[in-house]
Design a protein around this motif. Structure first.
Motif, PDB file in Angstrom:
ATOM      1  N   TYR B  66       4.659  16.768  19.296  1.00 40.70           N
ATOM      2  CA  TYR B  66       3.940  15.490  19.183  1.00 40.70           C
ATOM      3  C   TYR B  66       3.832  15.074  17.716  1.00 40.70           C
ATOM      4  CZ  TYR B  66      -0.028  12.305  18.989  1.00 40.70           C
ATOM      5  OH  TYR B  66      -0.845  11.240  18.719  1.00 40.70           O
ATOM      6  N   ALA B  67       3.490  16.037  16.852  1.00 39.84           N
ATOM      7  CA  ALA B  67       3.346  15.736  15.420  1.00 39.84           C
ATOM      8  C   ALA B  67       4.684  15.303  14.832  1.00 39.84           C
ATOM      9  CB  ALA B  67       2.815  16.953  14.685  1.00 39.84           C
ATOM     10  N   GLY B  68       5.779  16.024  15.222  1.00 39.37           N
ATOM     11  CA  GLY B  68       7.115  15.698  14.718  1.00 39.37           C
ATOM     12  C   GLY B  68       7.537  14.308  15.144  1.00 39.37           C
ATOM     13  N   TYR B  74       6.333   6.997  12.996  1.00 37.91           N
ATOM     14  CA  TYR B  74       5.498   6.402  11.947  1.00 37.91           C
ATOM     15  C   TYR B  74       6.341   6.059  10.718  1.00 37.91           C
ATOM     16  CZ  TYR B  74       1.181   5.555   9.400  1.00 37.91           C
ATOM     17  OH  TYR B  74       0.162   4.952   8.707  1.00 37.91           O
ATOM     18  N   THR B  75       7.218   7.012  10.305  1.00 35.21           N
ATOM     19  CA  THR B  75       8.065   6.795   9.120  1.00 35.21           C
ATOM     20  C   THR B  75       8.983   5.603   9.358  1.00 35.21           C
ATOM     21  OG1 THR B  75       8.047   9.175   8.855  1.00 35.21           O
ATOM     22  CG2 THR B  75       9.607   7.982   7.484  1.00 35.21           C
ATOM     23  N   GLY B  76       9.600   5.576  10.544  1.00 35.44           N
ATOM     24  CA  GLY B  76      10.517   4.471  10.888  1.00 35.44           C
ATOM     25  C   GLY B  76       9.795   3.140  10.841  1.00 35.44           C
ATOM     26  N   ASP B  79       8.941   2.219   7.182  1.00 34.84           N
ATOM     27  CA  ASP B  79      10.146   1.837   6.433  1.00 34.84           C
ATOM     28  C   ASP B  79      10.545   0.416   6.786  1.00 34.84           C
ATOM     29  OD1 ASP B  79      10.245   4.187   5.213  1.00 34.84           O
ATOM     30  OD2 ASP B  79      11.892   5.051   6.402  1.00 34.84           O
ATOM     31  N   ALA B  80      10.530   0.160   8.079  1.00 37.52           N
ATOM     32  CA  ALA B  80      10.924  -1.169   8.559  1.00 37.52           C
ATOM     33  C   ALA B  80       9.967  -2.223   8.032  1.00 37.52           C
ATOM     34  CB  ALA B  80      10.939  -1.194  10.075  1.00 37.52           C
ATOM     35  N   ARG B  81       8.693  -1.860   8.020  1.00 34.54           N
ATOM     36  CA  ARG B  81       7.685  -2.833   7.601  1.00 34.54           C
ATOM     37  C   ARG B  81       7.826  -3.207   6.118  1.00 34.54           C
ATOM     38  NH1 ARG B  81       1.455  -1.410   8.314  1.00 34.54           N
ATOM     39  NH2 ARG B  81       1.931  -1.715  10.487  1.00 34.54           N
ATOM     40  N   TYR B  82       8.082  -2.217   5.303  1.00 33.51           N
ATOM     41  CA  TYR B  82       8.087  -2.467   3.856  1.00 33.51           C
ATOM     42  C   TYR B  82       9.451  -2.856   3.281  1.00 33.51           C
ATOM     43  CZ  TYR B  82       3.430  -0.644   4.110  1.00 33.51           C
ATOM     44  OH  TYR B  82       2.146  -0.464   4.438  1.00 33.51           O
ATOM     45  N   GLN B  96      -3.579  -6.759   8.709  1.00 39.01           N
ATOM     46  CA  GLN B  96      -3.402  -7.551   9.927  1.00 39.01           C
ATOM     47  C   GLN B  96      -2.851  -6.739  11.107  1.00 39.01           C
ATOM     48  OE1 GLN B  96      -0.898 -10.615   8.414  1.00 39.01           O
ATOM     49  NE2 GLN B  96      -2.560 -11.582   7.297  1.00 39.01           N
ATOM     50  N   GLU B  97      -1.884  -5.850  10.829  1.00 39.60           N
ATOM     51  CA  GLU B  97      -1.227  -5.142  11.921  1.00 39.60           C
ATOM     52  C   GLU B  97      -1.951  -3.823  12.208  1.00 39.60           C
ATOM     53  OE1 GLU B  97       2.774  -4.586  10.721  1.00 39.60           O
ATOM     54  OE2 GLU B  97       3.198  -6.725  10.651  1.00 39.60           O
ATOM     55  N   GLN B  98      -1.854  -3.473  13.443  1.00 37.54           N
ATOM     56  CA  GLN B  98      -2.501  -2.200  13.803  1.00 37.54           C
ATOM     57  C   GLN B  98      -1.484  -1.067  13.689  1.00 37.54           C
ATOM     58  OE1 GLN B  98      -4.183  -2.159  17.678  1.00 37.54           O
ATOM     59  NE2 GLN B  98      -5.452  -0.379  17.236  1.00 37.54           N
ATOM     60  N   SER B  99      -1.799  -0.033  12.937  1.00 36.23           N
ATOM     61  CA  SER B  99      -0.893   1.105  12.802  1.00 36.23           C
ATOM     62  C   SER B  99      -1.132   2.073  13.948  1.00 36.23           C
ATOM     63  CB  SER B  99      -1.176   1.818  11.477  1.00 36.23           C
ATOM     64  OG  SER B  99      -0.978   0.930  10.419  1.00 36.23           O
TER      65      SER B  99
END
Lengths: 391, 179
Positions: B66-68, B74-76, B79-82, B96-99
């Protein structure tokens, strides 16, 4: 150890057989052995029972309430009686007598474990109002009896409507064998002194209250008590569980540990949640239960601790939803390997009683007129006559 | 001595012999019962220990997976967001966006399982110790000692850690620094 008391009557038997050979009959020898033997057996049983005897609470819920009207019946029966005339002869006669019996009106509640309880008229009315039903039931008394019904009486029945809030919880005491509480087992707990009890404000088990048992101690919340009682009632038969909530105000976790010792780990069907509060903040939690579902105990303790603010209704609602499904009652037959010996006091009392009883029987046996040879002669004569009568 | 007295004494001797025989049979049976129970409990303990490790390992694997996977997602996502729309201020997007939230519930459950299973293992080991205690009482206490005193003591295996053994052997526990 207690059976060593048997040497008292055995020594007495040897003594009287040597010193008073001709004054004791066979029957007296037998009594001299059998009566003290019975005394020892009773002493052992009483001591063991008093040590292992324990009380638990059984939960159930009312499924049916019934009001039965007064009814009367009449019947005749043949009676045997004896008379004695002036010469002392007795004769047996028969006569036909008429009997009448009145069955008074009664109100009862029946639960889901086939128990029945006598209730008051007003409580019956309350239940009928709560369940919103009351139906007439023709008891058909004449069809079920050969007696004459002189006054017919029928019944009115109310049935539980399956609504959780309308549960009528029943909580009854029941005795069982608990070998742990009196053993030197590693599973037993230390004795708790009166000072410790007072210092940590430990709780005693509430007295039996069949329809009003409060499973929450140390905190007053009618709604929460009612919810927990209802959960107990619905899971009593299915899961054999009795849940309780103990609330300690301004006490350390030690209070929970001492409570566990004071109640000797609780009864076999119990799941007790101890909560330590400071104001309204939950400081610690502890579970007292013999259940072997250790994970359940740890999870419940953690979840309640995580609530942080104490809300009795929220806590008992969580208990009712989470605990019964995972609870498995500990079978106390697992502790049958523990031996229970009579206490030293019981052993001394049994020795003293055996000694006194033996002495009394011995004195009576020596001083009465029944002797060994006379008994043999009488017994032999009777046998001789019996054989003669059979030809 | 009168003939009757002799017969009575013989009868008493027979009764005593009978009592001793019954007592002897009772104590010997109980000794065998406890011995068998300890063997059975020893086997059960192995089973429970095995279960403990398997459950903990499996639950730990689930938590790890689950952590992996969470890390990958999360990383993907970040990365996409920034990278895709670098013209806008990412700080506002964060607001604004929910993580996705990383749930610690699995770890808590793993903790419950470990504690629960360890408690269960400790309990069954205690039961074995308790059976041995009963057996020792039977061997050493009067009057059972007369009948089963020469029987061998139970040989039980209690699983502890090297650390515990070391502490008990040295009767010292120096390493108590918490931080």
């Amino acid at each position: 150890m207690i059976w060593l008391a048997l040497f008292i009557p055995l020594i007495a038997i040897i003594f009287v057989s040597v010193r008073f050979t001709k004054r004791i009959s066979i029957l007296e020898y037998i009594l001299l052995f059998a009566i003290p033997l019975a005394c020892i057996a009773i002493g052992k049983y009483a001591s063991t029972y008093s040590q292992t005897h324990d009380i638990e609470y059984w939960n159930s819920f009312g499924v049916r309430a019934m009001y039965e009207e007064e009814w009367k019946e009449r019947w005749t029966e043949t009676e045997t009686y004896t008379t004695t005339d002036g010469e002392g002869n007795t004769q047996t006669h028969t006569r036909i007598v008429t009997r009448n019996k009145t069955h008074p009106e009664q109100w009862s509640l029946f639960d889901d474990i086939e128990g029945s309880y006598s209730i008051s008229k007003s409580y019956f009315e309350q239940i009928c109002t709560l369940w919103s039903n009351r139906t007439f039931k023709d008891m058909q008394r004449e069809e079920n009896t050969s007696h004459t019904i002189t006054k017919d009486g029928n019944a009115y029945v109310a049935i539980y409507d399956d609504l959780f809030d309308h549960t009528i919880p029943v909580c009854k005491q029941h005795t069982y064998e608990n070998r742990i509480q009196c053993s030197k087992s590693v599973f037993n707990f230390e004795e708790v002194s009166d000072e410790t009890k007072a210092q940590y404000k430990l709780f005693d088990y509430p007295p039996e209250d069949v329809f009003g048992f409060n499973p929450i101690l140390g905190h007053s919340n009618q709604r929460a008590s009612s919810i927990l009682s209802h959960h107990n009632a619905h899971n009593g038969r299915r899961r054999q569980i009795h849940m309780m909530l103990l609330v300690f105000q301004d006490q350390s976790l030690e209070a929970g540990l001492f409570q566990e010792s004071y109640w000797k780990g609780g009864n076999k069907n119990e799941f007790i949640l101890c909560v330590g509060l400071k104001g309204n903040e939950i400081k610690w939690t502890r579970i007292i239960s013999w259940t072997e579902q250790e994970e359940l105990k740890i999870r419940v303790a953690r979840k309640i601790k995580e609530m942080e603010k104490f809300d009795a209704v929220q806590v008992v609602s969580y208990m009712g939803e989470e605990i019964p499904s995972g609870f498995l009652r500990k079978k106390f037959a697992d502790f049958n390997y523990l031996s229970v010996e009579p206490t030293m006091t019981a052993i001394w009392i049994t020795f003293a009683i055996t000694f006194i009883v033996t002495l009394v029987i011995m004195i009576i046996a020596i001083n009465n007129e029944c002797d060994f040879e006379g008994f043999i002669e009488k017994f032999g004569k009777r046998r001789h006559n019996r054989y003669n009568s059979f030809g | 001595m009168h003939k009757i007295a002799v017969w009575v004494i013989i009868a008493v001797i027979i009764v005593v012999a009978l009592i001793l025989t019954v007592m002897g049979i009772g104590y010997k049976n109980r000794e065998v019962e406890l011995r068998n129970q300890s063997v059975a409990q020893q086997e059960a303990n192995k089973n429970i220990y095995d279960k403990t490790w398997k459950v903990v390992q499996m639950k730990a694997q689930i938590a790890d997976k689950y952590a992996g996977e969470f890390k990958e997602i999360y990383t993907g996502l970040m990365d996409a967001r920034y990278s895709a729309d670098s013209g806008n201020n990412p700080a506002f997007k964060w607001i604004q966006e929910q993580s996705p939230n990383f749930s610690t519930e699995l770890y808590k459950e793993l903790g419950d399982s470990i504690s629960g299973l360890r408690a269960e293992f400790a309990r069954v080991q205690n039961r074995l110790i308790d059976i041995k205690r009963e057996h020792e009482n039977l061997r050493m206490k009067f009057p059972s000692k007369l009948f089963v005193g020469k029987r061998e003591a139970l040989d039980i295996q209690i699983v502890t850690s090297a650390k515990t053994e070391e502490v008990f052997n040295s009767e010292r526990e120096d390493n108590v620094d918490l931080f």
